[in-house]
Design a protein around this motif. Structure first.
Motif, PDB file in Angstrom:
ATOM      1  N   GLU A 149      35.441  33.093  91.154  1.00 17.53           N
ATOM      2  CA  GLU A 149      34.112  33.659  90.903  1.00 17.53           C
ATOM      3  C   GLU A 149      33.136  32.582  90.445  1.00 17.53           C
ATOM      4  OE1 GLU A 149      35.296  38.250  89.663  1.00 17.53           O
ATOM      5  OE2 GLU A 149      35.145  36.715  88.110  1.00 17.53           O
ATOM      6  N   ARG A 150      33.585  31.733  89.534  1.00 19.21           N
ATOM      7  CA  ARG A 150      32.704  30.662  89.052  1.00 19.21           C
ATOM      8  C   ARG A 150      32.425  29.649  90.154  1.00 19.21           C
ATOM      9  NH1 ARG A 150      34.542  26.081  85.942  1.00 19.21           N
ATOM     10  NH2 ARG A 150      36.357  27.323  85.331  1.00 19.21           N
ATOM     11  N   ALA A 151      33.448  29.320  90.938  1.00 20.18           N
ATOM     12  CA  ALA A 151      33.269  28.361  92.025  1.00 20.18           C
ATOM     13  C   ALA A 151      32.307  28.890  93.080  1.00 20.18           C
ATOM     14  CB  ALA A 151      34.627  28.044  92.654  1.00 20.18           C
ATOM     15  N   ILE A 152      32.381  30.174  93.388  1.00 21.20           N
ATOM     16  CA  ILE A 152      31.467  30.775  94.370  1.00 21.20           C
ATOM     17  C   ILE A 152      30.043  30.793  93.829  1.00 21.20           C
ATOM     18  CG2 ILE A 152      30.867  32.963  95.497  1.00 21.20           C
ATOM     19  CD1 ILE A 152      33.929  33.413  95.786  1.00 21.20           C
ATOM     20  N   TYR A 153      29.906  31.091  92.545  1.00 24.99           N
ATOM     21  CA  TYR A 153      28.586  31.038  91.893  1.00 24.99           C
ATOM     22  C   TYR A 153      27.979  29.643  92.056  1.00 24.99           C
ATOM     23  CZ  TYR A 153      25.464  30.209  87.889  1.00 24.99           C
ATOM     24  OH  TYR A 153      24.420  29.837  87.087  1.00 24.99           O
ATOM     25  N   LEU A 154      28.766  28.618  91.815  1.00 29.15           N
ATOM     26  CA  LEU A 154      28.280  27.242  91.973  1.00 29.15           C
ATOM     27  C   LEU A 154      27.966  26.946  93.437  1.00 29.15           C
ATOM     28  CD1 LEU A 154      30.789  25.470  89.563  1.00 29.15           C
ATOM     29  CD2 LEU A 154      28.308  25.542  89.274  1.00 29.15           C
ATOM     30  N   ALA A 155      28.859  27.369  94.331  1.00 31.92           N
ATOM     31  CA  ALA A 155      28.653  27.111  95.756  1.00 31.92           C
ATOM     32  C   ALA A 155      27.345  27.709  96.251  1.00 31.92           C
ATOM     33  CB  ALA A 155      29.834  27.675  96.549  1.00 31.92           C
ATOM     34  N   LYS A 156      27.050  28.934  95.848  1.00 31.45           N
ATOM     35  CA  LYS A 156      25.812  29.581  96.274  1.00 31.45           C
ATOM     36  C   LYS A 156      24.592  28.797  95.814  1.00 31.45           C
ATOM     37  CE  LYS A 156      27.106  34.410  96.943  1.00 31.45           C
ATOM     38  NZ  LYS A 156      26.828  35.811  96.570  1.00 31.45           N
ATOM     39  N   ASN A 157      24.667  28.256  94.621  1.00 26.36           N
ATOM     40  CA  ASN A 157      23.535  27.502  94.095  1.00 26.36           C
ATOM     41  C   ASN A 157      23.378  26.139  94.760  1.00 26.36           C
ATOM     42  OD1 ASN A 157      22.054  28.809  91.620  1.00 26.36           O
ATOM     43  ND2 ASN A 157      24.200  29.430  91.464  1.00 26.36           N
ATOM     44  N   PHE A 158      24.435  25.681  95.439  1.00 30.43           N
ATOM     45  CA  PHE A 158      24.350  24.418  96.175  1.00 30.43           C
ATOM     46  C   PHE A 158      24.350  24.653  97.685  1.00 30.43           C
ATOM     47  CE2 PHE A 158      25.664  22.847  92.027  1.00 30.43           C
ATOM     48  CZ  PHE A 158      24.913  21.680  91.904  1.00 30.43           C
ATOM     49  N   LYS A 159      23.970  25.891  98.068  1.00 25.34           N
ATOM     50  CA  LYS A 159      23.772  26.233  99.482  1.00 25.34           C
ATOM     51  C   LYS A 159      25.051  26.063 100.312  1.00 25.34           C
ATOM     52  CE  LYS A 159      19.497  26.711  98.241  1.00 25.34           C
ATOM     53  NZ  LYS A 159      19.006  28.044  97.855  1.00 25.34           N
ATOM     54  N   ILE A 160      26.170  26.493  99.760  1.00 26.43           N
ATOM     55  CA  ILE A 160      27.440  26.465 100.466  1.00 26.43           C
ATOM     56  C   ILE A 160      27.910  27.900 100.661  1.00 26.43           C
ATOM     57  CG2 ILE A 160      29.842  25.681 100.422  1.00 26.43           C
ATOM     58  CD1 ILE A 160      28.907  23.491  98.425  1.00 26.43           C
ATOM     59  N   ASN A 161      28.286  28.233 101.865  1.00 25.49           N
ATOM     60  CA  ASN A 161      28.802  29.567 102.166  1.00 25.49           C
ATOM     61  C   ASN A 161      30.281  29.605 101.787  1.00 25.49           C
ATOM     62  OD1 ASN A 161      29.213  32.143 103.167  1.00 25.49           O
ATOM     63  ND2 ASN A 161      29.462  31.444 105.273  1.00 25.49           N
ATOM     64  N   ALA A 162      30.593  30.255 100.683  1.00 20.67           N
ATOM     65  CA  ALA A 162      31.957  30.230 100.168  1.00 20.67           C
ATOM     66  C   ALA A 162      32.523  31.630  99.970  1.00 20.67           C
ATOM     67  CB  ALA A 162      32.000  29.467  98.840  1.00 20.67           C
ATOM     68  N   ILE A 163      33.805  31.758 100.306  1.00 25.94           N
ATOM     69  CA  ILE A 163      34.579  32.935  99.945  1.00 25.94           C
ATOM     70  C   ILE A 163      35.791  32.449  99.157  1.00 25.94           C
ATOM     71  CG2 ILE A 163      33.826  34.357 101.883  1.00 25.94           C
ATOM     72  CD1 ILE A 163      36.413  33.632 103.325  1.00 25.94           C
ATOM     73  N   GLY A 164      36.476  33.348  98.494  1.00 24.07           N
ATOM     74  CA  GLY A 164      37.622  32.953  97.698  1.00 24.07           C
ATOM     75  C   GLY A 164      38.853  33.785  98.009  1.00 24.07           C
ATOM     76  N   TYR A 165      39.988  33.116  98.085  1.00 25.55           N
ATOM     77  CA  TYR A 165      41.264  33.837  98.178  1.00 25.55           C
ATOM     78  C   TYR A 165      41.921  33.760  96.816  1.00 25.55           C
ATOM     79  CZ  TYR A 165      45.779  35.567  99.579  1.00 25.55           C
ATOM     80  OH  TYR A 165      46.924  36.321  99.663  1.00 25.55           O
ATOM     81  N   ASN A 166      42.224  34.920  96.241  1.00 23.68           N
ATOM     82  CA  ASN A 166      42.711  34.982  94.872  1.00 23.68           C
ATOM     83  C   ASN A 166      44.218  34.759  94.799  1.00 23.68           C
ATOM     84  OD1 ASN A 166      40.088  35.657  94.076  1.00 23.68           O
ATOM     85  ND2 ASN A 166      40.491  37.842  94.345  1.00 23.68           N
ATOM     86  N   ALA A 167      44.596  33.626  94.235  1.00 21.34           N
ATOM     87  CA  ALA A 167      46.006  33.387  93.949  1.00 21.34           C
ATOM     88  C   ALA A 167      46.459  34.336  92.832  1.00 21.34           C
ATOM     89  CB  ALA A 167      46.209  31.931  93.522  1.00 21.34           C
ATOM     90  N   LYS A 168      47.737  34.550  92.753  1.00 15.98           N
ATOM     91  CA  LYS A 168      48.288  35.410  91.708  1.00 15.98           C
ATOM     92  C   LYS A 168      47.849  34.915  90.337  1.00 15.98           C
ATOM     93  CE  LYS A 168      52.702  37.235  89.968  1.00 15.98           C
ATOM     94  NZ  LYS A 168      54.187  37.190  90.132  1.00 15.98           N
TER      95      LYS A 168
END
Length: 209
Positions: A149-168
């Motif tokens: 969630e935090r990484a995607i928040y950062l990615a959006k602010n740096f104009k990167i299209n990001a999704i996340g796969y949640n590890a256990k």
């Protein structure tokens, strides 16, 4: 008494800010993280966020173990073509990316499908360098959900299209301590975004192919 009131006011505002930022980060990542392998869209590259292989008492770090397994499963399910591992290699005796690489190769991932970023000293560095060094405008981030969630928040602010796969994830006392630290990390991330903080190092571009 006057100073005590100021301290209480400051702490109240600080807690309020941390709570608001946490809600905002979760909102920013809404519908962008996946637990189901069948539902996650395909991407060229999966970005594994680094973690130490062992805990201080010498046991395997479960955050590391579960991220490793998630990256392996994504690749085997053909949801990603390449794996970019970004972590800390700030000293000779500590090398997160190489640990991940060696263990992925042992699991059968071809060496030429793995790329390493040795300057992923923190999440912001890993995310921004994926674009600035490795030329990625779209990535699948691989970590636990709170971290994604935090990484995607950062990615959006740096104009990167990001999704996340949640590890256990990890429960229990250790998991609780990690999630409490995450509240502070999200507040710090918001400040980094506000002041447009850049990675510690950039460097020559590397093409993933």
């Amino acid at each position: 008494m006057k100073y005590l009131k100021k301290i209480i006011l400051f702490l109240t505002l600080l807690i309020f800010y941390i709570v608001i930022i946490n809600v905002w980060v979760v909102y920013q990542a809404k519908d962008s993280t996946y637990n189901n392998m069948a539902l996650i869209p395909k991407n060229k590259v999966g970005l594994v966020l680094g973690a130490s292989k062992f805990t201080l008492n010498g046991n395997i770090n479960l955050y590391y173990k579960y991220r490793l397994e998630a990256a392996y499963q994504l690749y085997k399910s053909e949801k990603i073509e390449f794996i970019l591992i970004s972590g800390d290699n700030g000293r000779k005796s500590y090398d997160e990316p190489t640990d991940f690489k060696n263990d992925l190769i042992k699991k059968g991932i071809p060496k030429n499908k793995i790329f390493l970023d040795y300057a992923g000293f923190r999440t912001l560095d890993s995310v921004v360098r994926s674009k600035e060094i490795f030329g990625l405008n779209s990535i699948t981030i691989i970590s636990q959900e709170f971290h994604n969630e935090r990484a995607i928040y950062l990615a959006k602010n740096f104009k990167i299209n990001a999704i996340g796969y949640n590890a256990k994830d990890i429960n229990g006392r250790y998991g609780i301590k990690t999630k409490l630290r995450e509240y502070i990390a999200r507040a710090k991330a918001s400040i980094d975004v506000l002041f447009n903080v850049q990675p510690k190092f950039l460097g020559e571009k590397i093409e993933i192919k």
